[in-house]
Motif scaffolding. Structure first.
Motif, PDB file in Angstrom:
ATOM      1  N   CYS A   1      31.450 -35.128  50.332  1.00 50.17           N
ATOM      2  CA  CYS A   1      31.435 -33.658  50.356  1.00 50.17           C
ATOM      3  C   CYS A   1      31.741 -33.142  51.766  1.00 50.17           C
ATOM      4  O   CYS A   1      31.169 -33.630  52.742  1.00 50.17           O
ATOM      5  CB  CYS A   1      30.069 -33.158  49.898  1.00 50.17           C
ATOM      6  N   PRO A   2      32.631 -32.164  51.924  1.00 51.42           N
ATOM      7  CA  PRO A   2      32.920 -31.608  53.255  1.00 51.42           C
ATOM      8  C   PRO A   2      31.672 -30.975  53.863  1.00 51.42           C
ATOM      9  O   PRO A   2      30.873 -30.352  53.164  1.00 51.42           O
ATOM     10  CB  PRO A   2      33.988 -30.546  52.979  1.00 51.42           C
ATOM     11  N   THR A   3      31.497 -31.128  55.164  1.00 49.34           N
ATOM     12  CA  THR A   3      30.344 -30.548  55.851  1.00 49.34           C
ATOM     13  C   THR A   3      30.529 -29.044  56.027  1.00 49.34           C
ATOM     14  O   THR A   3      31.652 -28.519  55.917  1.00 49.34           O
ATOM     15  CB  THR A   3      30.143 -31.191  57.225  1.00 49.34           C
ATOM     16  N   VAL A   4      29.445 -28.364  56.321  1.00 46.63           N
ATOM     17  CA  VAL A   4      29.515 -26.915  56.554  1.00 46.63           C
ATOM     18  C   VAL A   4      30.395 -26.624  57.766  1.00 46.63           C
ATOM     19  O   VAL A   4      31.194 -25.671  57.767  1.00 46.63           O
ATOM     20  CB  VAL A   4      28.092 -26.349  56.774  1.00 46.63           C
ATOM     21  N   GLY A   5      30.266 -27.453  58.813  1.00 53.57           N
ATOM     22  CA  GLY A   5      31.093 -27.264  60.008  1.00 53.57           C
ATOM     23  C   GLY A   5      32.573 -27.413  59.695  1.00 53.57           C
ATOM     24  O   GLY A   5      33.408 -26.625  60.189  1.00 53.57           O
ATOM     25  N   ALA A   6      32.928 -28.393  58.868  1.00 53.37           N
ATOM     26  CA  ALA A   6      34.331 -28.598  58.498  1.00 53.37           C
ATOM     27  C   ALA A   6      34.857 -27.410  57.694  1.00 53.37           C
ATOM     28  O   ALA A   6      36.019 -26.999  57.851  1.00 53.37           O
ATOM     29  CB  ALA A   6      34.464 -29.883  57.685  1.00 53.37           C
ATOM     30  N   LYS A   7      34.014 -26.837  56.856  1.00 53.83           N
ATOM     31  CA  LYS A   7      34.428 -25.668  56.072  1.00 53.83           C
ATOM     32  C   LYS A   7      34.662 -24.454  56.962  1.00 53.83           C
ATOM     33  O   LYS A   7      35.607 -23.685  56.758  1.00 53.83           O
ATOM     34  CB  LYS A   7      33.366 -25.348  55.019  1.00 53.83           C
ATOM     35  N   ARG A   8      33.794 -24.287  57.981  1.00 58.08           N
ATOM     36  CA  ARG A   8      33.986 -23.166  58.920  1.00 58.08           C
ATOM     37  C   ARG A   8      35.308 -23.325  59.669  1.00 58.08           C
ATOM     38  O   ARG A   8      36.048 -22.352  59.877  1.00 58.08           O
ATOM     39  CB  ARG A   8      32.820 -23.103  59.903  1.00 58.08           C
ATOM     40  N   GLU A   9      35.587 -24.551  60.127  1.00 60.57           N
ATOM     41  CA  GLU A   9      36.838 -24.808  60.839  1.00 60.57           C
ATOM     42  C   GLU A   9      38.033 -24.531  59.930  1.00 60.57           C
ATOM     43  O   GLU A   9      39.050 -23.971  60.376  1.00 60.57           O
ATOM     44  CB  GLU A   9      36.864 -26.255  61.331  1.00 60.57           C
TER      45      GLU A   9
END
Length: 462
Positions: free
Chosen positions: A373-381
């Motif tokens: 699952c993509p991390t929250v940080g990766a989604k923000r980026e």
């Protein structure tokens, strides 16, 4: 009233204080009794306890005589030290007067838990600052640098506060204290460059970029650092603010390269999700078939007719040795198999890989799917990159990137949901339990889900 004047035989049977003390010493260890008497600051009582416990006077008399010669506060202080009652010892040494302030400081340094009490008991502002600085030194030695810096600030020890902030990587605190110390422009610039390098080494390019832009005035380095931190919107904002066309082009080129890489990663991730899910379903199906086969064989054994059972019973005595041996062999085989599986599981944990055929393969595959699952940080980026691409006019690339990211995330969530539904289910439906079916189901459920906060509505779902 008449009873008061009578001679009650029970009254004459009461033991004396000395007899009671001897009985107490007989029942318990003499040392705790001696320490309890000493803790009352009653030297006479302590001496009586010591004498009645058959102790050598040379062991206690010199100590008690020395205490007797001291002023009351010092006597109590020394007794508290011996009994490790440090809170009381601090109160008594402070009461003894300023002449014993050095002893007070030494006591707090040796017992740092006393610093808060010392600050309450001492009212002199100069001494309070000294206590705070000593406390800060202790916190610094213990590597509690944030707390040490705050403690130093409370006693206006700015140089030490700056060192503590730097030790814990709080660059904002370092530069603020540098300003309060009235450091020169060149000193602050040098300090800012050093902090910028330290933050890059620590993997914090975003914070390094802030220093480069605000303190070093290096716009080019700042934007490069923002690109490294994948803070795309901020990088573009700064480039546009300074009206630097070459930097805008640099941000555009880096964002397009990043988008291309991410699209490839999402497509590869999509393939991996399918691969791991297929492997999980195959393992699950194999386990269910094996369980059904074992259950069928057990049922066949219990359904033997009476004639067969009777014949088996008549032949049992002649085959007892072979039967026992066979059963023993089976037990040994099962034991060996269990030992082998345990060993495989341990090896799997050590290597961090999913070993085919191992006892934990099924659950390990489920956990691996969850971990994709993509991390929250990766989604923000990702959201920042999508908006940056849209600002730069690269709408088609942004749409393609969002589609790839959405397909991967939907597939990963669908695979996890499918695995969780089947892991406790003894029946598998080859039509219902498919990734395509669950992906379509998931697509309808997560349209407004917080898990997809990164999506831009202007780019429709595939």
């Amino acid at each position: 009233m008449e009873l008061l004047g009578s001679e009650d035989p029970r009254r004459t049977s009461y033991p004396s204080a000395e007899e009671a003390l001897k009985h107490l010493l007989w029942l318990s260890d003499s040392e705790p009794v001696f320490e309890a008497a000493l803790g009352l600051y009653d030297l006479n009582l302590a001496a009586i306890v010591a004498l009645n416990s058959q102790r050598d006077p040379k062991e206690f008399l010199p100590f008690l005589q020395e205490l007797e010669r001291l002023p009351l506060d010092l006597m109590c202080y020394n007794i508290d030290l011996k009994l490790c009652r440090f809170d009381k010892a601090l109160k008594h040494i402070i009461s003894a007067g300023d002449a014993y302030y050095a002893d007070c400081m030494n006591l707090m340094k040796l017992n740092p838990q006393l610093f808060p009490l010392g600050l309450k008991l001492i009212s002199d502002p100069v001494k309070k600052k000294q206590i705070l600085e000593a406390w800060g030194d202790h916190l610094s030695d213990e590597k509690h640098n944030e707390d040490a810096a705050a403690t130093y600030l409370c006693c206006s020890s700015l140089e030490k506060a700056l060192k503590s902030y730097r030790a814990c990587g709080n660059w904002s605190g370092v530069l603020t204290i540098a300003g309060l110390l009235k450091l020169g422009r060149e000193e602050i610039l040098q300090l800012a460059h050093e902090l910028c390098e330290e933050l890059q080494a620590l993997g914090k390019p975003g914070e390094a970029a802030q220093i480069a832009l605000e303190y070093c005035g290096d716009v080019s380095s700042g934007i490069n650092l923002l690109i490294s931190a994948r803070e795309w919107e901020e990088a573009l904002r700064v480039a546009v603010m300074h009206n630097r066309q070459e930097l805008i082009s640099e941000v555009k080129s880096a964002s397009l390269d990043c988008a291309s890489v991410l699209i490839g990663e999402y497509e590869e991730g999509l393939e991996k999700v399918g691969k791991y899910l297929a492997r999980y379903l195959a393992v699950r199906q194999r386990r269910l078939l094996l369980a059904a086969k074992i259950q069928s064989e057990e049922q066949a054994m219990t359904d033997l007719d009476d004639d067969t059972a009777s014949e088996a019973s008549s032949n049992f005595s002649g085959m007892s040795a072979y039967t026992t041996g066979s059963r023993s062999s089976r037990v040994t085989s099962v034991s060996s198999s269990a030992t082998s599986k345990a060993r495989d599981t341990r090896r799997q944990r050590k290597r961090g890989k999913i070993r085919p055929g191992s006892a934990g393969e099924e659950m390990a595959l489920v956990e691996h799917l969850k971990g994709m699952c993509p991390t929250v940080g990766a989604k923000r980026e990702l959201k920042s990159l999508l908006l940056c691409l849209a600002m730069l006019g690269e709408v088609e690339i942004a749409r393609k990137l969002q589609r790839a990211g959405e397909n991967f995330q939907l597939s990963q969530l669908a695979a996890v949901s499918l695995a969780e539904d089947t892991v406790t289910n003894d029946i598998m439906d080859e039509y219902a339990h498919t990734l395509e079916h669950y992906t379509q189901k998931m697509r309808g459920e997560v349209q407004s889900s917080e898990a997809f906060f990164w999506r831009c509505k202007v780019f429709p779902s595939p």
